[in-house]
Design an enzyme around this catalytic site. Sequence first.
Site, mmCIF file in Angstrom:
data_model
loop_
_atom_site.group_PDB
_atom_site.id
_atom_site.type_symbol
_atom_site.label_atom_id
_atom_site.label_comp_id
_atom_site.label_asym_id
_atom_site.label_seq_id
_atom_site.Cartn_x
_atom_site.Cartn_y
_atom_site.Cartn_z
ATOM 1 N N ARG A 152 37.994 -77.006 75.378
ATOM 2 C CA ARG A 152 38.673 -75.703 75.351
ATOM 3 C C ARG A 152 39.964 -75.711 74.535
ATOM 4 O O ARG A 152 40.406 -74.676 74.061
ATOM 5 C CB ARG A 152 38.950 -75.253 76.782
ATOM 6 C CG ARG A 152 39.784 -76.220 77.566
ATOM 7 C CD ARG A 152 39.834 -75.885 79.042
ATOM 8 N NE ARG A 152 40.483 -76.965 79.760
ATOM 9 C CZ ARG A 152 40.695 -76.994 81.053
ATOM 10 N NH1 ARG A 152 40.294 -75.998 81.796
ATOM 11 N NH2 ARG A 152 41.303 -77.993 81.630
ATOM 12 N N HIS A 177 54.186 -120.894 74.626
ATOM 13 C CA HIS A 177 55.533 -120.975 75.185
ATOM 14 C C HIS A 177 56.543 -120.593 74.120
ATOM 15 O O HIS A 177 56.374 -120.986 72.968
ATOM 16 C CB HIS A 177 55.796 -122.412 75.662
ATOM 17 C CG HIS A 177 57.192 -122.615 76.144
ATOM 18 N ND1 HIS A 177 57.616 -122.176 77.377
ATOM 19 C CD2 HIS A 177 58.291 -123.182 75.539
ATOM 20 C CE1 HIS A 177 58.906 -122.481 77.525
ATOM 21 N NE2 HIS A 177 59.332 -123.093 76.417
ATOM 22 N N CYS A 232 44.958 -87.380 78.735
ATOM 23 C CA CYS A 232 45.582 -88.656 78.386
ATOM 24 C C CYS A 232 46.394 -88.574 77.083
ATOM 25 O O CYS A 232 47.572 -88.907 77.059
ATOM 26 C CB CYS A 232 44.498 -89.728 78.270
ATOM 27 S SG CYS A 232 45.143 -91.351 77.920
ATOM 28 N N HIS A 253 41.225 -95.783 81.301
ATOM 29 C CA HIS A 253 40.367 -96.934 80.962
ATOM 30 C C HIS A 253 39.097 -96.943 81.797
ATOM 31 O O HIS A 253 38.073 -97.436 81.354
ATOM 32 C CB HIS A 253 41.128 -98.266 81.050
ATOM 33 C CG HIS A 253 42.071 -98.384 82.209
ATOM 34 N ND1 HIS A 253 43.323 -97.836 82.201
ATOM 35 C CD2 HIS A 253 41.956 -98.996 83.402
ATOM 36 C CE1 HIS A 253 43.932 -98.119 83.351
ATOM 37 N NE2 HIS A 253 43.115 -98.820 84.095
ATOM 38 N N GLY A 268 49.503 -85.356 93.085
ATOM 39 C CA GLY A 268 48.104 -85.740 92.893
ATOM 40 C C GLY A 268 47.390 -84.821 91.922
ATOM 41 O O GLY A 268 47.957 -83.840 91.430
#
Length: 616
Positions: free
Chosen positions: A157, A590, A165, A454, A404
């Site tokens: 739309r 490291h 997202c 995801h 929510g």
Amino acid sequence: MAVIDIKVPDIGDFAEVGVIEVLVNAGDTIKVEQSLITVESDKASMEIPSSHAGVVKEVKVKLGDKVAEGSVVLTLEAADAGAAVAPAAAPAPAASEAKPPAAPAAQAPVAPKIEAASFGGTADVECDVLVLGGGPGGYSAAFRAADLGLKVVIVERYSTLGGVCLNVGCIPSKALLHVAAVIDEASHLKAAGIDFGTPQVNVDTLRGHKEKVIGKLTGGLAAMAKMRKVTTVRGVGQFVGANHLEVEETTGAKGQEKTGSKKVVAFKRAIIAAGSQAVHLPFMPKDPRVVDSTGALELKEVPKRMLILGGGIIGLEMGTVYSTLGARLDVVEMMDGLMQGADRDLVKVWQKMNAHRFDNIMLKTKTVGAEATPEGIKVSFAAAEEGGTAPEPQVYDLVLQAVGRTPNGKKIGAEKAGVAVTDRGFIDVDIQMRTNVPHIFAIGDIVGQPMLAHKAVHEAHVAAEVIAGELTGDKALASAAFNARVIPSVAYTDPEVAWVGLTEDQAKAQGIKVKKGLFPWTASGRAIANGRDEGYTKLLFDDSPEAHGHGKILGGGIVGTHAGDMIGEIALAIEMGADAVDIGKTIHPHPTLGESIGMAAEIAHGSCTDVPPQKK
Ligand code: FAD
């Protein structure tokens, strides 16, 4: 054994019909009356059964071919060339009754049978796969289906693909959170002797930056849709039958103004990816000072006092942005803690680091009323449960409703297609993402929690693959299923909080014995060098007697900068059934924050040399 031709039998009034499904492959052993292909005329579809049993030597038709009575469907090494039955083309069952092809352990959703409406009109567009909704679920499904050779139409739309997202969710919030994190990081450098002074914030430019980020991504999606020859039809879609969707065309750069024109899309298969929308509390006044996450992302101005209704991830992320830009925050939450779902010890670290943003954190408290006044939005509270607070009403310049999201299942005419929708608006699916109507699939927020991009993308690929497998006769694709063991969650706050799989709180509640490896970032060279050693990495391994001390990883959580970028490694370890030795012996570079995962595993194993000696 005799090799015989299996032919299309008498198909009634139809001279020529198109092949829309090939249901067998060379080498298959088939039975008498087993369906071989599905054909479709402009009036009906029907399955063509085999007249003999045997082994398929060669399939002579392919999708899109036209066949008529007498056309050879395949050659067969017949088990008994004499034992033929006179086949009759069986009309394919009505969509809502069709039997889905065998799926791996797929549990068809149990739902009341709904009679699909019969659509008598004509279609403007025809496709193999209709995708309703162009969010991460929708565009991923469409692109995968197109890559697998299907003709795909997306109905959306809004003017751009990307859904919540890309347009009003993950991406714009992260664009703003990145800016907020840089401002906060720069201020931390004062302690290292670098003072950038007080940042000058130009909200208009910042909003423009966010829009540019969105434009780059949505523009990219439009280009990729074109490259794949996916047709996008702009408008609000509603099912009008089991194989038809009506689209009321919309226009405008941002909104969904109706043009008055309609189009009908006919489809063989559909994927519903219509997503969700923010829940609005019924008593909140309609006022520009009351917003949901979409309104908050518009970043009209920075308020002095802001209330966040709901202490979940979305509210806290937006609160982080506004607070860094200068707003003072209150948060009200019905439960007894913020950021539900994450282990409390992880949240505690975040809360300590962020205490300075909040004037009031009201837990076990509910909002019971709100009134628009010239001074601001006056909000009343009550205790949500015993022990909760019932503060005096407060006046705010901005109220963010972040209580929510609700699925859009009830707004798409699903019943006309025979698709069952729950009272709350969700659509139940099996592990192949199939609804109660076998040729209609659903994915993303509309099928349930967790409402995360995801998850939607992975579900999308499954639905597209199953459909492609069914339409092309590729059995491997047709047996695709969503069987992820875990789905990671991330709060992109500062510090970030990320978790995946079993949490420690769940392990306790469920009586699951776990061995914990907890690596404090105060022992991480990189975290100390970054001036951000407040975090830690925690891994949980199966410590049940059956694991014999070599338990697999069951879950993990990280609190600290870049936690979200690192949680994927823990998800992979869970998916692969790694144990502490597998992870600890994997050489991590490291000095990185990522090596904290290896060290947490070493701690669980008892072999870490970067922390004081562990008690035996
Ligand atoms: P949506 O993205 O909701 O897309 C559905 C699409 O369907 C929309 O474009 C809609 O316009 C269209 N549509 C609906 N009905 C119709 C109709 N009848 N006709 C035509 N079109 C229709 N998730 C994460 O994983 N990470 C994050 O960091 C994250 N941050 C978020 C931040 C915010 C502020 C919000 C609100 C959400 C966030 N999410 C995040 C959640 C994520 O946005 C959703 O889980 C994801 O967008 C769901 O994808 P979807 O394809 O199911 O639906």
